[in-house]
Design a protein around this motif. Structure first.
Motif, PDB file in Angstrom:
ATOM      1  N   ARG A   1     -45.144 -51.753  -5.754  1.00 55.36           N
ATOM      2  CA  ARG A   1     -45.055 -50.512  -6.529  1.00 55.36           C
ATOM      3  C   ARG A   1     -45.273 -49.292  -5.651  1.00 55.36           C
ATOM      4  O   ARG A   1     -44.553 -48.291  -5.749  1.00 55.36           O
TER       5      ARG A   1
ATOM      6  N   ASN B   1     -42.379 -53.731 -14.818  1.00 57.39           N
ATOM      7  CA  ASN B   1     -41.842 -54.527 -15.922  1.00 57.39           C
ATOM      8  C   ASN B   1     -42.355 -55.968 -15.943  1.00 57.39           C
ATOM      9  O   ASN B   1     -41.629 -56.906 -16.286  1.00 57.39           O
TER      10      ASN B   1
ATOM     11  N   SER C   1     -47.039 -52.806 -15.592  1.00 56.14           N
ATOM     12  CA  SER C   1     -46.158 -52.125 -16.545  1.00 56.14           C
ATOM     13  C   SER C   1     -45.039 -51.408 -15.811  1.00 56.14           C
ATOM     14  O   SER C   1     -43.870 -51.485 -16.212  1.00 56.14           O
ATOM     15  N   ARG C   2     -45.384 -50.713 -14.718  1.00 59.55           N
ATOM     16  CA  ARG C   2     -44.374 -49.975 -13.958  1.00 59.55           C
ATOM     17  C   ARG C   2     -43.285 -50.910 -13.428  1.00 59.55           C
ATOM     18  O   ARG C   2     -42.118 -50.531 -13.338  1.00 59.55           O
TER      19      ARG C   2
ATOM     20  N   ASN D   1     -51.924 -51.022 -13.986  1.00 60.88           N
ATOM     21  CA  ASN D   1     -50.776 -50.220 -14.402  1.00 60.88           C
ATOM     22  C   ASN D   1     -49.494 -50.640 -13.697  1.00 60.88           C
ATOM     23  O   ASN D   1     -48.393 -50.489 -14.237  1.00 60.88           O
TER      24      ASN D   1
ATOM     25  N   ASP E   1     -36.375 -45.990 -12.760  1.00 65.29           N
ATOM     26  CA  ASP E   1     -36.882 -46.707 -13.928  1.00 65.29           C
ATOM     27  C   ASP E   1     -37.870 -45.810 -14.664  1.00 65.29           C
ATOM     28  O   ASP E   1     -38.684 -45.128 -14.044  1.00 65.29           O
ATOM     29  N   LYS E   2     -37.797 -45.800 -16.000  1.00 63.07           N
ATOM     30  CA  LYS E   2     -38.636 -44.876 -16.767  1.00 63.07           C
ATOM     31  C   LYS E   2     -40.123 -45.111 -16.549  1.00 63.07           C
ATOM     32  O   LYS E   2     -40.930 -44.203 -16.738  1.00 63.07           O
ATOM     33  N   GLY E   3     -40.496 -46.312 -16.132  1.00 65.49           N
ATOM     34  CA  GLY E   3     -41.900 -46.587 -15.855  1.00 65.49           C
ATOM     35  C   GLY E   3     -42.421 -45.846 -14.638  1.00 65.49           C
ATOM     36  O   GLY E   3     -43.637 -45.730 -14.446  1.00 65.49           O
TER      37      GLY E   3
ATOM     38  N   ILE F   1     -45.685 -56.614 -17.375  1.00 64.06           N
ATOM     39  CA  ILE F   1     -46.964 -56.353 -18.035  1.00 64.06           C
ATOM     40  C   ILE F   1     -47.626 -57.632 -18.547  1.00 64.06           C
ATOM     41  O   ILE F   1     -48.838 -57.685 -18.754  1.00 64.06           O
TER      42      ILE F   1
END
Length: 266
Positions: A155, A124, A121-122, A118, A185-187, A126
């Motif tokens: 992260r 950016n 993705s968080r 994950n 960040d939206k993630g 991915i």
């Protein structure tokens, strides 16, 4: 469309595979498990036997998405997954943890492997996870796993700093945390919401500005159905699960939404 979330609106333009909209008894299947079952149906249709090679992905997705393990079908899929780890990328990640079959369990997946994947993705990136999970070259996967592990450490540090920063904005008298932060960040919205939930033991919604709306992620606590609560206000749009999902509210209705939510929540 293969999905496992409750369907709020009809879609007559697609073939939809979703246990929430028919009488299939297991409502706790993850997206990964549904994809695997579709592969199994294709095997049956074409007299092939490819799906079993991917049961590890199905089971790991069930665990990572925190689906209910009281359901016997889910338990069976996870058992098969743990007994048949074939994905070269997953094996490379386990090796970073000094874990190899058959010494792999659901805790390793839920608290180590899932967050590592994950994290791509968080952060950016991915494409790292996609490359890892679709690659059959052990050396390439070894290199990718190392990068992903490092990315996950970054992260963790970033997530911790955001939680610490936003915790200073929390009103300790509110039973529901609602914050707008455009620097996040939206993630990270869901992760930070969960961090605040853990710290304050109350539901949290973290939003950011997006055009004429505020949009973001919510997390709940103690089984409280936050999705149902938000929908009852008839001001916001939600998606996802009862205790974890996304939320959108128009800017000109935000103050009304916040006041109403804080007034009604107990």
């Amino acid at each position: 469309i293969i999905d496992h979330h409750p369907q709020d609106k009809d879609n007559p333009y697609a073939t939809i595979v979703n246990p929430q909209i028919d009488d299939y008894p297991n409502k706790e299947l993850s997206g990964s498990a549904l994809c695997w079952k579709v592969c199994g149906a294709l095997d049956e249709q074409f007299s092939t036997n490819y799906a079993q090679d991917y049961v590890d992905m199905a089971g790991f997705g069930l665990i990572a998405d925190v689906m209910c393990m009281k359901n016997m079908e889910n338990r069976y899929i996870v058992y098969q997954a743990l007994s048949n780890v074939k994905n070269v990328g997953l094996l490379a990640l386990f090796k970073r943890l000094n874990k190899t079959p058959p010494h792999i369990n659901s805790t390793d997946i839920g608290f180590s492997i899932g967050p590592m994947i994950n994290a791509t993705s968080r952060m950016n990136q991915i494409e790292l996870a996609i490359d890892l999970l679709t690659n059959d070259d052990p050396e390439k996967c070894k290199d990718l796993a190392k990068k992903i592990e490092k990315l996950n450490e970054e992260r963790k540090q970033l997530q911790s700093s955001h939680v610490n920063r936003l915790s200073a904005l929390v009103n300790p008298n509110d039973n529901l945390i609602i914050l707008v932060d455009n620097d996040l960040d939206k993630g990270f919205a869901g992760l930070v919401a969960m961090g605040l939930v853990s710290q304050y033991k109350r539901p949290a919604l973290i939003l950011h500005e997006e055009g004429d709306t505020y949009t973001g992620s919510y997390r709940s606590v103690n089984g409280f159905n936050l999705k149902e609560f938000f929908n009852s206000l008839e001001i916001v749009e939600t998606g996802g699960h009862a205790e974890a999902g996304g939320c959108t509210v128009e800017k000109d209705k935000f103050e009304q939404f916040k006041l109403l939510a804080l007034e009604k929540i107990k």
